[in-house]
Design an enzyme around this catalytic site. Structure first.
Site, short mmCIF file in Angstrom:
data_model
loop_
_atom_site.label_atom_id
_atom_site.label_comp_id
_atom_site.label_asym_id
_atom_site.label_seq_id
_atom_site.Cartn_x
_atom_site.Cartn_y
_atom_site.Cartn_z
N SER A 5 0.84 -1.20 0.00
CA SER A 5 0.00 0.00 0.00
C SER A 5 0.88 1.25 0.00
O SER A 5 1.67 1.45 -0.92
CB SER A 5 -0.95 -0.05 1.20
OG SER A 5 -1.88 0.99 1.15
N ASP A 14 4.14 23.84 -1.18
CA ASP A 14 5.52 23.59 -1.60
C ASP A 14 6.03 22.21 -1.19
O ASP A 14 7.20 22.03 -0.86
CB ASP A 14 6.45 24.68 -1.06
CG ASP A 14 6.42 24.78 0.46
OD1 ASP A 14 5.50 24.19 1.09
OD2 ASP A 14 7.31 25.45 1.02
N HIS A 29 -7.32 -5.15 -1.37
CA HIS A 29 -6.14 -4.33 -1.09
C HIS A 29 -5.19 -5.00 -0.10
O HIS A 29 -3.97 -4.84 -0.20
CB HIS A 29 -6.60 -2.97 -0.55
CG HIS A 29 -5.50 -2.01 -0.33
ND1 HIS A 29 -4.80 -1.42 -1.36
CD2 HIS A 29 -4.95 -1.52 0.81
CE1 HIS A 29 -3.89 -0.59 -0.87
NE2 HIS A 29 -3.95 -0.65 0.44
#
Length: 429
Positions: free
Chosen positions: A143, A352, A405
């Site tokens: 993951s 940023d 998953h």
């Protein structure tokens, strides 16, 4: 101090490392990292190479092994495995509201900026030089751990001999909005599957949502259980055995009493065990930032949700569960997130964030990489993963619909073995 333990078929040893909080600043505040080295008992005296495991999340400590089983069993056939608690998790200078309480909101946000994949990999490289005599090692990411693997391949490929990824091959270029637009559709499909499979689940979920809308219900932690909080159970719909667990939970939520319909105390006790936001705050604080490269998330999941109004609950309309999404209201409802609300807002506005992936380096990658892509994965969009396979050289992938998953948790020995065979050009069974 040398600390060792004997588990079922495993010898374990604890490691602690001091690393800079900020690798770009010298001198820097130091933090402590923890890693558990494990080896099979029969191999404990052999000079085996290392495999380091990057846990999913972000914000979760590495697995605490109990026995030589699952993917660990396959790995220990030829490796010493290093289970690294990524910075801020487990025993690696853990982050929580108490640990950050001495800092202002802006200081908290500045501190938390240093807990993304870039610094996790800088930590790994520092540890590698200490444990491996600067020899490259093998890495495995599950993951979010797969995101870390791709950053490792971008930033320090000289440290890697082989790489493996399960359920975590992200887009290299798409922003958080792209991710959540795809994810809401995936979550909607999982909802449809869930309510079709458990034919009385629709009434159970709607009755419970209506009750919570009309009444104030409190969890054992003192938090009010809201409809929005109830919807968060949907994160489990994308896991093996998750739909069954959700169904059995809501099946016992409301009970008939002499006073009428009430919420079952057993349900209230078990509910909190299904969500990790109080215990693992990094998951909420930094989750959207894992998609950010020179841009701000601006509470992406919250904004994109308006494109799918069926996820907004209204009385007498069907309730839909949500998935792996973080919302600003969570920082007003979960007790351990409340003190971090202002910092969360600052992180959501941060523009940023450094680049995570070097596209040129990945296009010329020489490290053998094998990835398992789960076509039904609710958390990582298959089409985005397939896009990435075309951008990373020397990457082989196995596309399968067999697993959700968390496939490595359910059938890890087979999955890791298949990826090792794929990476080494051996015949797949």
């Amino acid at each position: 101090m040398k600390v060792e333990q004997t588990l079922a078929g495993i010898k374990a040893r604890k490691h602690y490392f001091s690393v800079p909080l900020d690798y770009q600043q010298s001198p820097s505040q130091q933090i402590t990292l923890f890693a558990r080295e494990i080896v099979s008992i029969e191999n404990q005296h052999k000079a085996l190479p290392y495999l380091v495991f990057f846990q999913g999340g972000p914000g979760f400590g590495a697995a605490r092994p109990i026995a030589n089983s699952g993917w660990i069993k396959r790995a220990l056939q030829e490796y010493r495995v290093l289970l690294l608690d990524q910075r801020g998790t487990g025993l690696s200078t853990p982050i929580n509201s108490i640990a950050l309480s001495h800092l202002s909101a802006s200081q908290q946000a500045e501190y938390l900026c240093h807990f993304r994949a870039d610094n996790i990999i800088r930590d790994a490289e520092l540890i590698r030089t200490k444990l491996c005599n600067d020899e490259p090692w093998t890495i495995l990411g599950q993951s979010f751990g797969g995101f870390c693997v791709l950053h490792y391949l971008s930033a320090a490929p000289q440290g890697i001999k082989e790489a493996y990824i399960t359920g975590g091959l992200p887009s290299l270029t798409r922003n958080a909005d792209d991710v959540y637009q795809a994810t809401y559709l995936r979550v909607m499909a999982k909802n449809n599957d869930f309510f079709a499979r458990f034919t009385d689940a629709r009434k159970l979920a709607d009755d419970l949502a209506k009750y919570l809308y009309d009444n104030k219900v409190y969890l054992a932690t003192g938090e009010q259980l809201t409809v929005e909080m109830l919807q968060l159970l949907g994160i489990n719909l994308g896991m093996e055995q998750g739909p069954e667990a959700v169904y059995y939970l809501i099946e016992q939520a409301l009970i008939e009493t002499a006073q009428g319909v009430e919420v079952n105390p057993l349900f209230l006790h078990q509910f909190s065990q299904f969500l990790d936001y109080n215990t693992n705050p990094i998951f909420a604080l930094l989750h959207e930032s894992i998609y950010c490269q020179q841009n701000a998330s601006k509470w992406s999941a919250h904004r994109v949700r308006d494109q799918y109004p069926q996820f907004h609950y209204k009385v007498n309309k069907p309730l839909l569960f949500t998935g792996e999404m973080i919302y600003p209201w969570m920082f007003t409802q979960f007790e351990q997130l409340k003190p971090l609300a202002a910092a969360a807002d600052l992180l959501a506005a941060k523009k940023d964030w450094p680049q995570l992936y070097n596209l040129e380096q990945l296009a010329n990658n020489t490290v053998p990489v094998a990835a398992a892509i789960y076509s039904e994965d609710m958390f990582v969009e298959m089409q985005y993963s397939l896009e990435t396979t075309k951008q990373v050289a020397n990457l082989k992938y196995w596309l399968t619909s067999e697993y959700e998953h968390n496939g490595i948790r359910m059938d890890g020995e087979y999955i890791l073995d298949k990826l090792i065979q794929l990476n080494r050009g051996q015949c797949l069974r």
